[in-house]
Scaffold this active site. Sequence first.
Site, PDB file in Angstrom:
ATOM      1  N   ILE A 104       0.871  -1.184   0.000  1.00  0.00           N
ATOM      2  CA  ILE A 104       0.000   0.000   0.000  1.00  0.00           C
ATOM      3  C   ILE A 104       0.906   1.231   0.000  1.00  0.00           C
ATOM      4  O   ILE A 104       1.807   1.347   0.839  1.00  0.00           O
ATOM      5  CB  ILE A 104      -0.898   0.025   1.258  1.00  0.00           C
ATOM      6  N   PRO A 106       1.484   5.401   0.035  1.00  0.00           N
ATOM      7  CA  PRO A 106       0.840   6.657   0.452  1.00  0.00           C
ATOM      8  C   PRO A 106       1.029   7.773  -0.576  1.00  0.00           C
ATOM      9  O   PRO A 106       1.967   7.730  -1.376  1.00  0.00           O
ATOM     10  CB  PRO A 106       1.586   7.009   1.736  1.00  0.00           C
ATOM     11  N   THR A 108       1.914  10.775   0.045  1.00  0.00           N
ATOM     12  CA  THR A 108       2.984  11.702   0.409  1.00  0.00           C
ATOM     13  C   THR A 108       4.349  11.316  -0.160  1.00  0.00           C
ATOM     14  O   THR A 108       5.164  12.180  -0.449  1.00  0.00           O
ATOM     15  CB  THR A 108       3.091  11.797   1.945  1.00  0.00           C
ATOM     16  N   ASN A 109       4.603  10.024  -0.286  1.00  0.00           N
ATOM     17  CA  ASN A 109       5.891   9.562  -0.814  1.00  0.00           C
ATOM     18  C   ASN A 109       5.643   8.475  -1.870  1.00  0.00           C
ATOM     19  O   ASN A 109       6.074   7.334  -1.698  1.00  0.00           O
ATOM     20  CB  ASN A 109       6.756   8.952   0.301  1.00  0.00           C
ATOM     21  N   GLY A 207       2.453   3.275  12.175  1.00  0.00           N
ATOM     22  CA  GLY A 207       1.571   4.123  12.955  1.00  0.00           C
ATOM     23  C   GLY A 207       1.765   5.587  12.569  1.00  0.00           C
ATOM     24  O   GLY A 207       2.665   5.926  11.804  1.00  0.00           O
ATOM     25  N   CYS A 240       6.630  11.483   7.776  1.00  0.00           N
ATOM     26  CA  CYS A 240       5.908  11.234   9.031  1.00  0.00           C
ATOM     27  C   CYS A 240       6.833  11.319  10.241  1.00  0.00           C
ATOM     28  O   CYS A 240       6.349  11.415  11.372  1.00  0.00           O
ATOM     29  CB  CYS A 240       5.193   9.890   8.993  1.00  0.00           C
ATOM     30  N   GLU A 331      -0.373  15.644  14.777  1.00  0.00           N
ATOM     31  CA  GLU A 331       0.445  15.578  13.556  1.00  0.00           C
ATOM     32  C   GLU A 331      -0.142  16.408  12.406  1.00  0.00           C
ATOM     33  O   GLU A 331      -1.308  16.244  12.043  1.00  0.00           O
ATOM     34  CB  GLU A 331       0.572  14.119  13.099  1.00  0.00           C
ATOM     35  N   LEU A 411       8.400   2.742   8.725  1.00  0.00           N
ATOM     36  CA  LEU A 411       8.984   2.829  10.060  1.00  0.00           C
ATOM     37  C   LEU A 411       8.032   2.189  11.073  1.00  0.00           C
ATOM     38  O   LEU A 411       6.959   2.727  11.362  1.00  0.00           O
ATOM     39  CB  LEU A 411       9.241   4.296  10.423  1.00  0.00           C
TER      40      LEU A 411
END
Lengths: 471, 98
Positions: A104, A106, A108-109, A207, A240, A331, A411
């Site tokens: 999966i 994201p 963002t990257n 997370g 993140c 965040e 991570l």
Amino acid sequence: MSIEEIMQQAVLAAAEYSQFDQSGTDAIVKAVFEAAFDQRIRLAKMANQETGIGKWEDKVIKNVLASQIVYEDIKDQKTVGIINDDKETGIVEIAQPMGPILAIIPVTNPTSTTLFKILIALKARNPIIICPSKKAVNCCSETAEICYRAALAAGAPEGCIQWLTTVTREQTAALMSHPSMALILATGGPGLVKSAYSSGTPAIGVGAGNVPVFIEASADIRFAVDQILESKTFDNGTVCASEQAVIVEKAIATEVKEEFRKQGAKILNPDETLRLTRIAVDPQTGLMNPDIVGKPVQLIAELAGIAVDDGIRLLVAPLDGVGSDFPLSSEVLAPIIGYYEVANFESGLRTCIRLNYNGGVGHSASIFSNDEEKILYFSMHMNAGRIVVNTPSSQGAVGAIYNRLSPSLTLGCGTGGKNITTDNVTAKHLINILRIARRRPNQRFAAIDKSLYFNEEVNADIIQKKYNHNV
Amino acid sequence: MNEYHIDNQKLTCVFYGRLDTLGSQAVDAELSAKLDASVQEVVFDLKEVAYISSSFLKICLKTVHNTGSNHFSIVHVSPGVLKVFQIANLNHLIRINE
């Protein structure tokens, strides 16, 4: 292709790939790295244009990390056959592939995470299916195709890399729960990661982060501020592991704020902080507004109605507390950072703990300090898979650039982040390790009169004394 | 060279070496030429085979689809090749005999 066709292709590829030796596997990984590295700039620009997030120049660096630096880290690792043979213990470890992996990706990257997951999956002889964010389908597909062509040319099995060109929730769910799926590498928001864990297929998720950075009194202030700016402005704050709040002892606060101003940050007044809060965080959910994720400071400031000079790189929002009453204490993946002034080290540590547990458990934490005792004390009180010291946390937590952590774009956040590991996930997490256990009798168990175990008067100390008694 | 024997409507195919993608393309062409309406049963003999590709696995799937599972079998598989069929989850579809 239907889900069944995708999975059949993946399973057949897994079967063929399982026969590869280490050198054949390594040749494929090398070919994929080289092809990906050659396209790092084009793919970075594609990702930036398609998603409208971040900066293409920083996405180039992410692609370098995901290709070259990851490759250099894994290229000599043993992932096939015997990977360890301990004559003393008689344990021989054998690596076997897991099978099809669902990745999966994201928003963002997108290209870097695709490259990274392909490299580590192939290194472990697993076929991989790329499931991109709906907002990054084209750049992820292009990345996967480049890797696939290179892999095939190097002798990889047909179907070893597949990618979805249309993404629906139902399709993703069907892939996640498919009985032939071996593992899900889930990088994304909490809802998606929870879906992965609930699918019945083993999953390595990540997370959310909420990284506190403590500038402790002994720190080199100019250096600390420079490093925080380098980290928090990288790709417009989309990592993140980027700092979410800076905690400063009162004794050095004036100097820290002056340094932030000098280096291109704007310290907001209470009215500006309120305006920023309204556009940065959804008041209903308490989650960051996706429209400001990875956007430049000027755009965010304009949305908030805050005047900023051209050279401003970061918005610093002073906050009085942590939690739902202070939405910017959670965040926000943008060039925005919370700011806390605290009376002393202990007070600062308490604020860091509150921030750490305010949606970022298990992820990362950061400290700038030249006091080893305080660095250790701080670390012992954090719940973070990685605590980076005197380092920009975006680039530090992902490993290999500023420290010797494994380079990774996944991570682990431990059980606090609902993950199975706190490691920087890499190829070694994608193999099943079989252990041959040679006979090495437990000397104590063999030497002791077994009838003692049936005597309720005999405790562990007596057993140990009997074993140690010289006869 | 692969060998093909037809005996009493039974086609036995004896394969050799690495059945990689290229080798499987050859098998596919040879097999298509041998399979006609008169063939009632097909046997793949893998005694001399050490490696099979996903392309060869697809040929096995195609063959079992065309002949029916009662009329297709694979014989003389090495432990390594047997494991490949297990990983591919084809052991439920295809009769594999030692």
